[in-house]
Design a protein around this motif. Structure first.
Motif, PDB file in Angstrom:
ATOM      1  N   GLU A  22       0.748  -1.154   0.021  1.00  0.00           N
ATOM      2  CA  GLU A  22      -0.233   0.006  -0.368  1.00  0.00           C
ATOM      3  C   GLU A  22       0.815   1.646  -0.230  1.00  0.00           C
ATOM      4  N   GLY A  23       0.668   2.121  -1.033  1.00  0.00           N
ATOM      5  CA  GLY A  23       0.938   3.690  -0.946  1.00  0.00           C
ATOM      6  C   GLY A  23       2.191   4.139  -1.781  1.00  0.00           C
ATOM      7  N   VAL A  24       3.211   4.317  -1.036  1.00  0.00           N
ATOM      8  CA  VAL A  24       4.454   4.420  -1.657  1.00  0.00           C
ATOM      9  C   VAL A  24       5.866   3.592  -1.668  1.00  0.00           C
ATOM     10  N   LEU A  25       6.198   3.158  -2.903  1.00  0.00           N
ATOM     11  CA  LEU A  25       7.079   1.602  -2.872  1.00  0.00           C
ATOM     12  C   LEU A  25       7.987   2.509  -4.151  1.00  0.00           C
ATOM     13  N   CYS A  26       9.168   1.788  -3.705  1.00  0.00           N
ATOM     14  CA  CYS A  26      10.281   2.338  -5.124  1.00  0.00           C
ATOM     15  C   CYS A  26      10.401   0.523  -5.394  1.00  0.00           C
ATOM     16  N   PHE A  27      11.082  -0.275  -6.741  1.00  0.00           N
ATOM     17  CA  PHE A  27      12.065  -0.538  -6.696  1.00  0.00           C
ATOM     18  C   PHE A  27      13.104  -0.068  -7.727  1.00  0.00           C
ATOM     19  N   GLN A  28      14.022  -0.586  -8.133  1.00  0.00           N
ATOM     20  CA  GLN A  28      15.589  -0.939  -9.275  1.00  0.00           C
ATOM     21  C   GLN A  28      15.709  -2.301 -10.182  1.00  0.00           C
ATOM     22  N   LEU A  29      15.448  -1.714 -11.142  1.00  0.00           N
ATOM     23  CA  LEU A  29      15.922  -3.074 -12.151  1.00  0.00           C
ATOM     24  C   LEU A  29      17.440  -1.994 -13.115  1.00  0.00           C
ATOM     25  N   ILE A  30      17.844  -2.955 -14.101  1.00  0.00           N
ATOM     26  CA  ILE A  30      18.755  -3.293 -14.661  1.00  0.00           C
ATOM     27  C   ILE A  30      18.451  -3.198 -16.327  1.00  0.00           C
ATOM     28  N   ASP A  31      18.422  -2.931 -17.055  1.00  0.00           N
ATOM     29  CA  ASP A  31      17.945  -3.360 -18.392  1.00  0.00           C
ATOM     30  C   ASP A  31      19.758  -4.106 -19.213  1.00  0.00           C
ATOM     31  N   ASP A  32      19.126  -5.187 -18.516  1.00  0.00           N
ATOM     32  CA  ASP A  32      20.600  -5.871 -18.890  1.00  0.00           C
ATOM     33  C   ASP A  32      20.946  -5.912 -20.589  1.00  0.00           C
ATOM     34  N   LEU A  33      21.901  -5.928 -20.980  1.00  0.00           N
ATOM     35  CA  LEU A  33      22.498  -5.356 -22.527  1.00  0.00           C
ATOM     36  C   LEU A  33      21.780  -7.280 -23.409  1.00  0.00           C
ATOM     37  N   ASP A  34      21.859  -8.525 -22.521  1.00  0.00           N
ATOM     38  CA  ASP A  34      21.316  -9.919 -22.690  1.00  0.00           C
ATOM     39  C   ASP A  34      20.291 -10.076 -22.835  1.00  0.00           C
ATOM     40  N   HIS A  35      19.500  -9.791 -21.242  1.00  0.00           N
ATOM     41  CA  HIS A  35      18.793 -10.132 -20.795  1.00  0.00           C
ATOM     42  C   HIS A  35      17.593  -9.090 -20.439  1.00  0.00           C
ATOM     43  N   GLY A  36      17.421  -8.356 -20.926  1.00  0.00           N
ATOM     44  CA  GLY A  36      16.682  -7.122 -20.804  1.00  0.00           C
ATOM     45  C   GLY A  36      16.724  -6.411 -19.361  1.00  0.00           C
ATOM     46  N   PRO A  37      15.515  -5.683 -18.929  1.00  0.00           N
ATOM     47  CA  PRO A  37      15.043  -5.207 -17.929  1.00  0.00           C
ATOM     48  C   PRO A  37      14.656  -6.744 -17.227  1.00  0.00           C
ATOM     49  N   ASN A  38      16.186  -6.230 -15.649  1.00  0.00           N
ATOM     50  CA  ASN A  38      15.665  -7.561 -14.693  1.00  0.00           C
ATOM     51  C   ASN A  38      15.714  -6.811 -12.959  1.00  0.00           C
ATOM     52  N   VAL A  39      14.272  -6.995 -12.167  1.00  0.00           N
ATOM     53  CA  VAL A  39      13.898  -6.407 -10.475  1.00  0.00           C
ATOM     54  C   VAL A  39      15.358  -6.989 -10.026  1.00  0.00           C
ATOM     55  N   PHE A  40      15.756  -6.133  -9.218  1.00  0.00           N
ATOM     56  CA  PHE A  40      17.039  -6.869  -7.873  1.00  0.00           C
ATOM     57  C   PHE A  40      16.700  -6.210  -6.503  1.00  0.00           C
ATOM     58  N   GLU A  41      16.228  -5.459  -6.393  1.00  0.00           N
ATOM     59  CA  GLU A  41      15.152  -4.328  -5.558  1.00  0.00           C
ATOM     60  C   GLU A  41      14.288  -4.471  -5.591  1.00  0.00           C
ATOM     61  N   ILE A  42      13.746  -4.144  -4.098  1.00  0.00           N
ATOM     62  CA  ILE A  42      12.436  -2.826  -3.842  1.00  0.00           C
ATOM     63  C   ILE A  42      12.557  -2.533  -2.476  1.00  0.00           C
ATOM     64  N   ASN A  43      12.026  -1.728  -1.896  1.00  0.00           N
ATOM     65  CA  ASN A  43      12.072  -0.819  -1.246  1.00  0.00           C
ATOM     66  C   ASN A  43      10.522  -0.130  -0.769  1.00  0.00           C
ATOM     67  N   ALA A  44      10.051  -0.856   0.231  1.00  0.00           N
ATOM     68  CA  ALA A  44       8.508  -0.171   0.846  1.00  0.00           C
ATOM     69  C   ALA A  44       7.841   0.332   1.763  1.00  0.00           C
ATOM     70  N   ARG A  45       8.942   1.501   0.618  1.00  0.00           N
ATOM     71  CA  ARG A  45       8.466   3.187   1.540  1.00  0.00           C
ATOM     72  C   ARG A  45       8.923   3.953   0.539  1.00  0.00           C
ATOM     73  N   PHE A  46       9.623   5.344   0.528  1.00  0.00           N
ATOM     74  CA  PHE A  46       9.866   6.331  -0.287  1.00  0.00           C
ATOM     75  C   PHE A  46      11.494   6.347  -0.015  1.00  0.00           C
ATOM     76  N   GLY A  47      11.766   6.753  -1.404  1.00  0.00           N
ATOM     77  CA  GLY A  47      13.173   5.794  -1.684  1.00  0.00           C
ATOM     78  C   GLY A  47      14.259   7.960  -1.883  1.00  0.00           C
ATOM     79  N   GLY A  48      15.168   7.610  -1.456  1.00  0.00           N
ATOM     80  CA  GLY A  48      16.000   8.928  -1.655  1.00  0.00           C
ATOM     81  C   GLY A  48      15.676   9.216  -3.030  1.00  0.00           C
ATOM     82  N   GLY A  49      15.573   9.059  -4.760  1.00  0.00           N
ATOM     83  CA  GLY A  49      15.450   9.933  -5.307  1.00  0.00           C
ATOM     84  C   GLY A  49      14.007   9.943  -5.864  1.00  0.00           C
ATOM     85  N   TYR A  50      12.866   9.343  -4.788  1.00  0.00           N
ATOM     86  CA  TYR A  50      11.498  10.272  -4.944  1.00  0.00           C
ATOM     87  C   TYR A  50      11.561  11.608  -5.367  1.00  0.00           C
ATOM     88  N   LEU A  51      12.195  12.590  -4.939  1.00  0.00           N
ATOM     89  CA  LEU A  51      12.317  13.860  -5.283  1.00  0.00           C
ATOM     90  C   LEU A  51      12.148  13.897  -6.719  1.00  0.00           C
TER      91      LEU A  51
END
Length: 323
Positions: free
Chosen positions: A250-279
């Motif tokens: 519920e609410g604000v979350l953020c996740f990180q992914l890398i668009d891998d050159l061979d495998h495409g976008p892959n999610v590797f991290e979730i923060n279930a809160r406001f992240g530092g990049g929310y600004l």
């Protein structure tokens, strides 16, 4: 809107000055009178605590009295909304959120089931993969002997419950893995490509409402230093699957992914809160802070905001002086 004055508490406030400013600006746009509160282990050494209307000291978030201290403060100061800012406080607050709500305080945190998933990286990868979200190959290990024989090297190793890039290492082979660790570890397929943070908003019914991705142009201490918002249909699709994988998010979350050159976008991290990049998401028009304040006044009434692509953020260091 001109509703009753609202009070917002930011816990483990640290350096989250800009997050507080986002909420203050959101309150102004809504015509609200907003009182900001902040707490930290040492509020005298927290820049965010210095810019808040009021600040106070709390024990560590793993202390048994942590939530009791916060609840007491919320009751005494009539806090309407509590915003946690670090991963380690999410689970105790998720367990206690009904007690806070009974006292009149909405805690901005998902349910315990979601927090249990995202606080352990191997479990996160397992759950996401089962819901069709692309993720890097991941394995838990106690020693190099636990790494599968067909593992690809070099690889990344990191704490299963780590955050802010703590304890991350790139190792070239099994012989380079330390003999022992002080906490559970994972090995994860090393991805190479552009990195993205995706800020999302999930409503109280578990429905994904907004997706604001930005490309991380430069990173420092695990947080984006320079970034630019982008629109990508494939990232929107990944966000929808990720939201569906989290049972009581519920609410604000953020996740990180890398668009891998061979495998495409892959999610590797979730923060279930406001992240530092929310600004950046806020500046682009995501305005999740505004939505949370609006819900406190008119839970069923909200006009979806339109965010802009190509908004660039260049963060810099600033100072607060105590004379």
């Amino acid at each position: 809107m001109n509703s009753k004055p609202l009070s917002v508490l930011f816990t483990s406030a640290g350096r989250r000055v800009e997050l507080i400013k986002c909420f203050v600006a959101a309150g102004q746009r809504l015509g609200l009178t907003l009182s900001t509160h902040a707490c930290d282990l040492n509020p005298g050494m927290s820049s965010a605590c210095q810019v808040a209307s009021q600040a106070f000291a709390v024990p560590r978030c793993d202390h048994p009295d942590y939530t009791a201290v916060l609840l007491d403060y919320c009751i005494r100061h009539d806090i309407d909304l509590l915003i946690p800012t670090i991963d380690t406080e999410l689970y105790p607050l998720a367990l206690a959120r009904e007690s806070f709500l009974a006292a009149g305080t909405k805690v901005h945190v998902g349910g315990p089931s979601t927090i249990e998933i995202v606080r352990h990286k191997a479990r996160t990868m397992e759950v996401l993969q089962s819901h069709g979200v692309p993720v890097p190959r991941t394995v838990c290990f106690d020693s190099a002997a636990d790494i599968p024989a067909d593992w690809e090297w070099p690889t990344m190793i990191k704490p299963s419950a780590g955050s802010a890039s703590r304890g991350i290492q790139i190792v070239d082979n099994a012989a380079a893995i330390p003999a022992s660790f002080h906490e559970p570890m994972i090995a994860q397929q090393l991805l190479k490509g552009d990195e993205y943070t995706v800020n999302i908003f999930i409503d109280a019914q578990g429905e994904l409402q907004t997706v604001v991705p930005h490309r991380r142009l430069s990173v420092r201490a695990g947080e984006v230093e320079k970034g630019m918002t982008v629109r990508r249909a494939d990232i929107d699709d990944i966000a929808a699957k990720l939201a569906g994988a989290l049972p009581d998010a519920e609410g604000v979350l953020c996740f990180q992914l890398i668009d891998d050159l061979d495998h495409g976008p892959n999610v590797f991290e979730i923060n279930a809160r406001f992240g530092g990049g929310y600004l950046l998401a806020d500046r682009a028009g995501g305005r999740f802070a505004e939505r949370l304040l609006h819900q406190l006044c008119k839970p069923s009434d909200w006009a979806e905001s339109q965010w802009k692509e190509g908004v660039t953020m260049l963060r810099y260091d600033a100072a607060i002086f105590l004379d």
